[in-house]
Motif scaffolding. Structure first.
Motif, PDB file in Angstrom:
ATOM      1  N   CYS A  70       0.728  -1.319   0.235  1.00  0.00           N
ATOM      2  CA  CYS A  70       0.169  -0.112   0.244  1.00  0.00           C
ATOM      3  C   CYS A  70       0.900   1.731   0.079  1.00  0.00           C
ATOM      4  N   GLN A  71       0.028   2.437  -0.432  1.00  0.00           N
ATOM      5  CA  GLN A  71       1.216   3.568  -0.307  1.00  0.00           C
ATOM      6  C   GLN A  71       1.265   3.860   0.624  1.00  0.00           C
ATOM      7  N   GLN A  78       0.800  11.607  -0.372  1.00  0.00           N
ATOM      8  CA  GLN A  78      -0.155  10.916   0.225  1.00  0.00           C
ATOM      9  C   GLN A  78      -1.589  12.441   0.316  1.00  0.00           C
ATOM     10  N   HIS A 178      -9.912  -2.466  -2.587  1.00  0.00           N
ATOM     11  CA  HIS A 178      -8.695  -1.236  -2.869  1.00  0.00           C
ATOM     12  C   HIS A 178      -9.107  -0.452  -4.272  1.00  0.00           C
ATOM     13  N   TYR A 184       3.525   4.620  -9.240  1.00  0.00           N
ATOM     14  CA  TYR A 184       4.134   5.916  -8.516  1.00  0.00           C
ATOM     15  C   TYR A 184       4.995   6.703  -9.429  1.00  0.00           C
ATOM     16  N   TYR A 201       2.466   0.718  -6.090  1.00  0.00           N
ATOM     17  CA  TYR A 201       1.447   0.548  -4.903  1.00  0.00           C
ATOM     18  C   TYR A 201      -0.119   0.583  -5.010  1.00  0.00           C
ATOM     19  N   HIS A 203      -3.902   0.896  -3.636  1.00  0.00           N
ATOM     20  CA  HIS A 203      -4.066   2.554  -3.053  1.00  0.00           C
ATOM     21  C   HIS A 203      -5.174   2.538  -2.562  1.00  0.00           C
ATOM     22  N   ARG A 204      -5.660   3.096  -1.584  1.00  0.00           N
ATOM     23  CA  ARG A 204      -6.452   3.148  -0.369  1.00  0.00           C
ATOM     24  C   ARG A 204      -8.342   2.684  -0.845  1.00  0.00           C
ATOM     25  N   ASP A 258      -6.008  12.132  -5.733  1.00  0.00           N
ATOM     26  CA  ASP A 258      -4.965  11.368  -5.186  1.00  0.00           C
ATOM     27  C   ASP A 258      -4.915  10.779  -6.960  1.00  0.00           C
TER      28      ASP A 258
END
Length: 649
Positions: A70-71, A78, A178, A184, A201, A203-204, A258
């Motif tokens: 994850c990030q 962020q 996710h 990145y 990564y 992401h949320r 984001d």
């Protein structure tokens, strides 16, 4: 020639869209991540090595998707007030690259997967569908000849990726999905997926992504049920898990910020449409009252889902409306949903009629052509086609057919936006590996790739289009066929999925059907005489409504999921292949006099999913009318089994 102008030459034929149906769908294999694109399947021009298959951090040349973190909480990119991260990694190998870069996004994948599934599901229930056009062996995919329709194999590639994006059990937000995975930092052109050097990564999670999985997995469950029962069950488990997780966390939105570190944000802070879509697919697949109750409580979503601006990845309610209207199901409010579809299609047709170039799109409320305007045109065409399937209203078909002309060259630029179709067409769409414009050793995008199209929203422009029109441009002129113009000329899976649906629909409409649809000569009444746990008893009345004796061989239909005809069947030779049933006439009932009927019957097994009655039947390949039937002494649950009048044919 008109007004002193001569058009580009064009051909007139009865099969203009047959190859496009296949080309538009073959695009998706070329967009696959995590698998070699095999020259034996696609030829040397489009072959490439598998992308993103290395261990994350384990290769100097490629950061793979096998163990993606994850990030980091200390990442300066962020976008959250409270930094977010996790302490697990996920294997998210597979799926489709969303567009011209190496990102993979669940909300884009969700609508794209749904439209591929819809394209196939339509062949089971639409009166004008060519039922065998998307069978196993029709596409250029490695899974060919496995007994599963190729378009389902392709959809599975993305479904499995979306499933892999779920937060694991025992973790915070378990069951959520996710939102995306990407590099990145942005990469340059050209760059093959296998050569991508960037770290990647997760992401949320987001509620929108979670509901995309819930909806598309529920839809996939019923379609895979006749072919792979275990996978169908797995999909439904994940759909339920995602639904419950979204209910528990209904407002976790992907932030607009984001989107500055190698991928787009795909932010959406209104997920009421995604909830409605997921509830609809779960209801159609399960028939459970809880999902029906949710649809009742949010019935306003149906009336708001469809309009001339078009639907998209962030506005998915139309997917629910079209499936509730056209896929056999027993939702009590179905008539109102169908009316919402027809009303919305009428609005779109009115806009289409008012346009000088005859397309089903006039821009946003202020006339602005949005980013991906061609997808808005295409999705409006999808609505028109679905409305035609639901009602047989010729005005919807005409509006769709004329809108196709806009995409293929009858526009302000005299340009076809679909690669390989027309004499002058887009061929330099924004892509890191279909990049012939910057490297002659690489290919152009394949035939059947649709460009994003005119974008007159200057706030979203790229440097290429900005330099060409420093003072702005008329909406239809705000386009350039240049690989650097990502804001007007990108390709994406969710734009090509709309093209795939439309191309398949258009291929089904022969010149004869389009000019003068033939009235059915047959009428079918499907009657459940009784139901019990694990079984039901059915009669089918096949009536000749023509003015002459009707000789017949085969009456066919498709189940919605895994229902089966058992060996207890009579008055016909019965066979079933996956969801497709055939009742073949016997020597004593192979002719039906005008106004008379024959009766055939069987005992069936309802399977593990919702057991909706079939609504479309074909006699020797030609559609029959289906009439509503009262139940004859049926037992518990029989009220859900009667055939609904489809109004088709």
């Amino acid at each position: 020639m008109a007004d002193g102008e001569t058009s580009h030459p064009f051909e007139i034929g009865t099969d203009a869209y047959d190859q496009l149906r296949l080309d538009a769908l073959n695009y998706f294999y070329l967009a696959r991540s995590g698998i070699e694109i095999d020259a034996a399947i696609v030829g040397d021009e489009f072959a490439r090595a598998a992308g993103h298959v290395s261990e994350a951090g384990g290769s100097a040349t490629n950061q793979g998707d096998v163990a993606v973190p994850c990030q980091p909480a200390d990442d300066p990119a962020q976008p959250y007030e409270t930094p977010w991260t996790c302490d697990y990694t996920l294997d998210v190998t597979g799926g489709w690259y969303d567009a011209g870069d190496h990102g993979k996004y669940v909300v884009n994948g969700g609508i794209a997967t749904a439209q591929l599934l819809q394209t196939y599901e339509r062949t089971k229930s639409a009166s004008s569908a060519d039922r065998g056009a998307l069978a196993d062996g029709t596409l250029d995919v490695p899974e060919v000849d496995n007994g599963v329709p190729d378009v389902l194999d392709e959809a599975r590639w993305e479904l499995e990726f979306m499933q892999s994006m779920m937060v694991p059990d025992g973790e915070p937000l378990a069951g959520m999905v996710h939102h995306k995975i990407h590099d990145y930092g942005w990469t340059g052109l050209p760059l093959a997926p296998a050569d991508d050097p960037k770290v990647r990564y997760l992401h949320r999670p987001s509620t929108a992504a979670t509901l995309n999985l819930a909806a598309s997995a529920a839809q996939g469950a019923r379609l895979f049920a006749p072919y792979d029962a275990d996978y169908a069950a797995e999909l439904l488990v994940d759909a339920r898990t995602a639904w419950d997780a979204a209910l528990a966390t209904p407002d976790l939105y992907a932030p607009a910020a984001d989107g500055n570190d190698g991928g787009g944000p795909y932010n959406d802070d209104d997920v009421s449409d995604e909830f409605y879509w997921a509830a609809a697919e779960l209801y159609i697949t399960t028939g459970e009252d809880g999902f029906s109750d949710y649809l009742d409580a949010h019935a306003d979503e149906a009336t708001e889902a469809i309009g001339p601006a078009g639907f998209s990845w962030d506005s998915t309610g139309a997917l629910a409306v079209m499936d509730l209207a056209n896929v056999p199901n027993d939702y009590p409010g179905r008539a109102d949903v169908r009316q919402a579809l027809l009303d919305g299609a009428d609005e779109i047709a009115a806009v289409q009629q008012a346009q000088s170039f005859g397309m089903a799109y006039a821009g946003a409320d202020d006339g602005t052509f949005v980013w991906g305007s061609n997808s808005q045109v295409l999705n409006n065409m999808v609505v028109l086609g679905a409305a035609y399937d639901a009602s047989g209203d010729r005005s919807h078909l005409d509006a769709l057919l004329e809108s196709a002309d806009y995409l293929f060259g009858r526009n302000a630029l005299n340009l076809s936006y679909v690669t390989g179709y027309g004499d002058v067409y887009s061929e330099n769409q924004h892509s890191r590996w279909f990049a012939a414009q910057v490297n002659a050793e690489l290919p152009h995008p394949p035939p059947g790739s649709v460009a994003g199209g005119p974008n007159s929203d200057r706030g979203t422009w790229d440097p290429v289009i900005s330099s060409l029109y420093p003072d702005g441009c008329k909406p239809q002129f705000c386009y350039v066929d240049d690989i650097g113009s990502w804001s007007t000329n990108e390709i994406t899976v969710n734009w090509n999925s709309a093209l795939s649906w439309v191309a398949s629909f258009l291929a089904d409409q022969s010149v004869v059907q389009a000019a003068a649809p033939q009235a059915p000569v047959c009428e079918v009444e499907h009657i459940r005489h009784g139901t019990w746990p694990g079984g039901f008893n059915t009669q089918i009345w096949l009536r000749n409504v023509s003015d002459h004796t009707l000789a017949w061989d085969d009456l066919t239909w498709s189940w919605t999921a895994d229902q089966t005809v058992t060996r207890q069947a009579w008055s016909a030779d019965w066979s079933q292949q996956a969801a497709d049933v055939t009742a073949s006439s016997l020597s004593w009932n192979d002719e039906i006099r005008s106004g008379k009927r024959v009766t055939v019957g069987f005992v069936g097994n309802p399977g593990a999913f919702a057991d909706a009655a079939p609504e479309q039947f074909w006699l020797d390949g030609a559609p029959c009318d289906t009439v509503e039937s009262a139940q004859k002494g049926a037992g518990k649950g029989a009220g859900k089994d009667k055939a609904k009048s489809s109004g088709k044919g």
